[in-house]
Write a protein that holds these residues in place. Structure first.
Motif, PDB file in Angstrom:
ATOM      1  N   ASP A 117       0.912  -0.815  -0.085  1.00 16.78           N
ATOM      2  CA  ASP A 117       0.152  -0.466   0.207  1.00 16.78           C
ATOM      3  C   ASP A 117       0.665   1.266  -0.312  1.00 16.78           C
ATOM      4  OD1 ASP A 117      -2.452   1.989   0.191  1.00 16.78           O
ATOM      5  OD2 ASP A 117      -2.894   0.887   1.772  1.00 16.78           O
ATOM      6  N   ARG A 118       1.403   1.511  -1.367  1.00 20.64           N
ATOM      7  CA  ARG A 118       2.685   2.643  -1.147  1.00 20.64           C
ATOM      8  C   ARG A 118       1.946   4.220  -1.167  1.00 20.64           C
ATOM      9  NH1 ARG A 118       5.004   3.104  -7.331  1.00 20.64           N
ATOM     10  NH2 ARG A 118       5.224   0.361  -6.930  1.00 20.64           N
ATOM     11  N   ASP A 119       0.587   3.802  -0.948  1.00 22.06           N
ATOM     12  CA  ASP A 119       0.031   5.280  -1.503  1.00 22.06           C
ATOM     13  C   ASP A 119      -0.175   5.403   1.194  1.00 22.06           C
ATOM     14  OD1 ASP A 119      -0.287   6.381  -3.336  1.00 22.06           O
ATOM     15  OD2 ASP A 119      -1.897   5.746  -3.572  1.00 22.06           O
ATOM     16  N   ALA A 120      -0.873   4.754   0.853  1.00 18.17           N
ATOM     17  CA  ALA A 120      -0.964   4.459   2.946  1.00 18.17           C
ATOM     18  C   ALA A 120       1.192   4.895   3.525  1.00 18.17           C
ATOM     19  CB  ALA A 120      -0.780   3.588   3.835  1.00 18.17           C
ATOM     20  N   ALA A 121       1.970   4.147   2.368  1.00 15.54           N
ATOM     21  CA  ALA A 121       2.812   4.761   3.292  1.00 15.54           C
ATOM     22  C   ALA A 121       3.773   5.881   2.902  1.00 15.54           C
ATOM     23  CB  ALA A 121       3.815   3.649   2.887  1.00 15.54           C
ATOM     24  N   ILE A 122       3.408   6.095   1.889  1.00 14.60           N
ATOM     25  CA  ILE A 122       3.675   7.421   1.647  1.00 14.60           C
ATOM     26  C   ILE A 122       3.113   8.352   2.601  1.00 14.60           C
ATOM     27  CG2 ILE A 122       3.424   9.392  -0.260  1.00 14.60           C
ATOM     28  CD1 ILE A 122       3.951   7.390  -1.587  1.00 14.60           C
ATOM     29  N   ALA A 123       1.346   8.735   3.030  1.00 20.33           N
ATOM     30  CA  ALA A 123       1.645   9.501   3.888  1.00 20.33           C
ATOM     31  C   ALA A 123       2.277   9.297   5.823  1.00 20.33           C
ATOM     32  CB  ALA A 123      -0.403   9.510   3.854  1.00 20.33           C
ATOM     33  N   VAL A 124       2.170   7.835   5.858  1.00 21.15           N
ATOM     34  CA  VAL A 124       3.486   7.564   7.180  1.00 21.15           C
ATOM     35  C   VAL A 124       4.312   8.587   7.420  1.00 21.15           C
ATOM     36  CG1 VAL A 124       3.811   6.014   9.047  1.00 21.15           C
ATOM     37  CG2 VAL A 124       1.561   5.887   7.171  1.00 21.15           C
ATOM     38  N   PHE A 125       4.799   8.298   6.012  1.00 21.39           N
ATOM     39  CA  PHE A 125       6.419   9.082   6.116  1.00 21.39           C
ATOM     40  C   PHE A 125       6.174  10.522   5.772  1.00 21.39           C
ATOM     41  CE2 PHE A 125       7.660   4.302   4.890  1.00 21.39           C
ATOM     42  CZ  PHE A 125       8.100   4.468   5.749  1.00 21.39           C
ATOM     43  N   GLU A 126       5.439  10.677   5.097  1.00 19.17           N
ATOM     44  CA  GLU A 126       5.028  12.654   4.878  1.00 19.17           C
ATOM     45  C   GLU A 126       4.810  12.929   6.137  1.00 19.17           C
ATOM     46  OE1 GLU A 126       2.968  15.564   2.054  1.00 19.17           O
ATOM     47  OE2 GLU A 126       2.299  13.621   2.265  1.00 19.17           O
ATOM     48  N   GLU A 165      14.036   9.822   4.083  1.00 23.46           N
ATOM     49  CA  GLU A 165      14.746   8.861   2.918  1.00 23.46           C
ATOM     50  C   GLU A 165      13.681   7.862   2.335  1.00 23.46           C
ATOM     51  OE1 GLU A 165      18.363   5.288   2.469  1.00 23.46           O
ATOM     52  OE2 GLU A 165      17.349   6.392   4.533  1.00 23.46           O
ATOM     53  N   MET A 166      13.347   7.518   3.279  1.00 22.90           N
ATOM     54  CA  MET A 166      11.486   6.728   3.021  1.00 22.90           C
ATOM     55  C   MET A 166      10.763   6.651   1.519  1.00 22.90           C
ATOM     56  SD  MET A 166      12.725   3.815   3.597  1.00 22.90           S
ATOM     57  CE  MET A 166      11.271   2.330   2.979  1.00 22.90           C
ATOM     58  N   TYR A 167      10.410   8.557   2.701  1.00 25.12           N
ATOM     59  CA  TYR A 167       9.311   9.678   1.527  1.00 25.12           C
ATOM     60  C   TYR A 167       9.761   9.740   0.016  1.00 25.12           C
ATOM     61  CZ  TYR A 167       6.377  13.081  -0.126  1.00 25.12           C
ATOM     62  OH  TYR A 167       5.985  14.175  -0.786  1.00 25.12           O
ATOM     63  N   LEU A 168      10.790   9.896   0.422  1.00 25.30           N
ATOM     64  CA  LEU A 168      11.712  10.545  -1.527  1.00 25.30           C
ATOM     65  C   LEU A 168      11.260   9.223  -2.219  1.00 25.30           C
ATOM     66  CD1 LEU A 168      14.058  12.587  -0.395  1.00 25.30           C
ATOM     67  CD2 LEU A 168      11.607  13.225  -1.323  1.00 25.30           C
ATOM     68  N   LYS A 169      11.905   7.506  -1.526  1.00 24.48           N
ATOM     69  CA  LYS A 169      12.747   6.709  -2.278  1.00 24.48           C
ATOM     70  C   LYS A 169      10.686   6.542  -2.782  1.00 24.48           C
ATOM     71  CE  LYS A 169      16.339   4.359  -0.049  1.00 24.48           C
ATOM     72  NZ  LYS A 169      16.836   3.174   0.829  1.00 24.48           N
ATOM     73  N   LEU A 170       9.367   6.604  -1.840  1.00 26.42           N
ATOM     74  CA  LEU A 170       8.216   6.040  -2.472  1.00 26.42           C
ATOM     75  C   LEU A 170       7.898   7.100  -3.253  1.00 26.42           C
ATOM     76  CD1 LEU A 170       6.543   4.251   1.017  1.00 26.42           C
ATOM     77  CD2 LEU A 170       7.262   3.718  -0.630  1.00 26.42           C
ATOM     78  N   LYS A 171       7.815   7.837  -3.366  1.00 23.07           N
ATOM     79  CA  LYS A 171       7.487   9.288  -4.443  1.00 23.07           C
ATOM     80  C   LYS A 171       8.445   8.864  -5.455  1.00 23.07           C
ATOM     81  CE  LYS A 171       5.133  12.422  -4.006  1.00 23.07           C
ATOM     82  NZ  LYS A 171       4.438  13.119  -3.894  1.00 23.07           N
ATOM     83  N   ASN A 172       9.597   7.791  -6.083  1.00 23.60           N
ATOM     84  CA  ASN A 172      10.547   8.049  -7.014  1.00 23.60           C
ATOM     85  C   ASN A 172       9.923   6.187  -7.702  1.00 23.60           C
ATOM     86  OD1 ASN A 172      12.183   8.324  -8.867  1.00 23.60           O
ATOM     87  ND2 ASN A 172      13.288   6.505  -7.686  1.00 23.60           N
TER      88      ASN A 172
END
Length: 262
Positions: free
Chosen positions: A226-235, A250-257
């Motif tokens: 669930d990439r979108d949920a993960a991005i929201a958590v790291f943001e 670091e995790m946020y940028l990796k997932l966004k990329n």
């Protein structure tokens, strides 16, 4: 500690029970523990007061148990035969003065107090220990013993055994954040990331500044794809924990990329 959503929903439900246009019969009575109140609507509703709390501004909160509705008006003598519907709810005393009849007073039983004790355990641990005649230090010591044993199982990769003992530690001391986190980690280790998220959320509810719980909650969402949920958590972590921003970023940028690259 924040009150759980479950407690809030119970309070809302109880609020609907104590709103009525019926004639007041408890108007001048000062409610005390053991008072039994009844109200006739389509069926008879029955409530028993477990404890009375008064705040500094003299607002009175009643801790009550709600029984199953009945066709016949209940009596004190047969109350033990009536099933409990809600084991505990804190309610405003004023609500009862508008619609309820005082049936009488009877001794509060240990069975009726179970819900109240659990409420105190989750919201006021010191008071819980006092009213149950237990020592806080003894309870915490017992919880620590369970924690150490559970940690040993974790080190041996016996995660189910560890979860059981960590859970017993939390049952003894509900604010044991380290034990709650380790339950979440154990669930991650056995691949149950949804359960892990539940426990990381529980940990964050007790200790909102627990950046470790939030960080690994994000990893759980990654494991669940669930990439979108993960991005929201790291943001969220970048904002909430500026001193740990680099790890979350670091995790946020990796997932966004990864999302940008499809």
């Amino acid at each position: 500690m924040r009150k759980s959503k479950l407690i809030s929903s119970i309070i809302a439900f109880v609020g609907t029970l104590i709103s009525s246009q019926a004639h007041s019969i408890v108007q001048e009575h000062q409610l005390v523990a053991g008072d039994v109140l009844v109200k006739k609507e389509i069926l008879w509703k029955t409530v028993k007061i477990l404890e009375v709390d008064k705040s500094e501004n003299n607002q009175v909160t009643l801790h009550a148990v709600f029984f199953e509705e009945s066709k016949e008006k209940p009596s004190l003598s047969n109350l033990n035969n009536v099933l409990i519907k809600i084991h505990h709810a804190p309610v405003d005393a004023d609500g009862f003065k508008q619609s309820w009849e005082l049936l009488g007073n009877s001794t509060v039983t240990n069975n009726e107090l179970e819900g109240f004790f659990e409420y105190l355990k989750q919201t006021d641990f010191q008071r819980y220990a006092e009213v149950t005649n237990q020592n806080v230090d003894d309870l915490i010591s017992a919880a620590n013993a369970k924690y150490k044993e559970a940690y040993s199982f974790s080190q041996q990769s016996k995660f189910n055994e560890a979860i059981k003992l960590y859970s017993e530690a939390v049952d003894l001391f509900p604010m044991f954040v380290e034990a709650i986190d380790n339950i979440a980690f154990a669930y991650m280790d056995i691949g149950d990331n949804e359960a892990a998220i539940k426990y990381f959320d529980k940990s964050l509810n007790i200790e909102p500044n627990n950046f470790t719980a939030l960080y690994y909650k994000g990893h759980c969402f990654i494991n669940l794809r669930d990439r979108d949920a993960a991005i929201a958590v790291f943001e969220d972590g970048m904002t909430r924990f500026p001193e740990k921003k680099a790890a979350f970023e670091e995790m946020y940028l990796k997932l966004k990329n990864m999302r940008s690259n499809g």
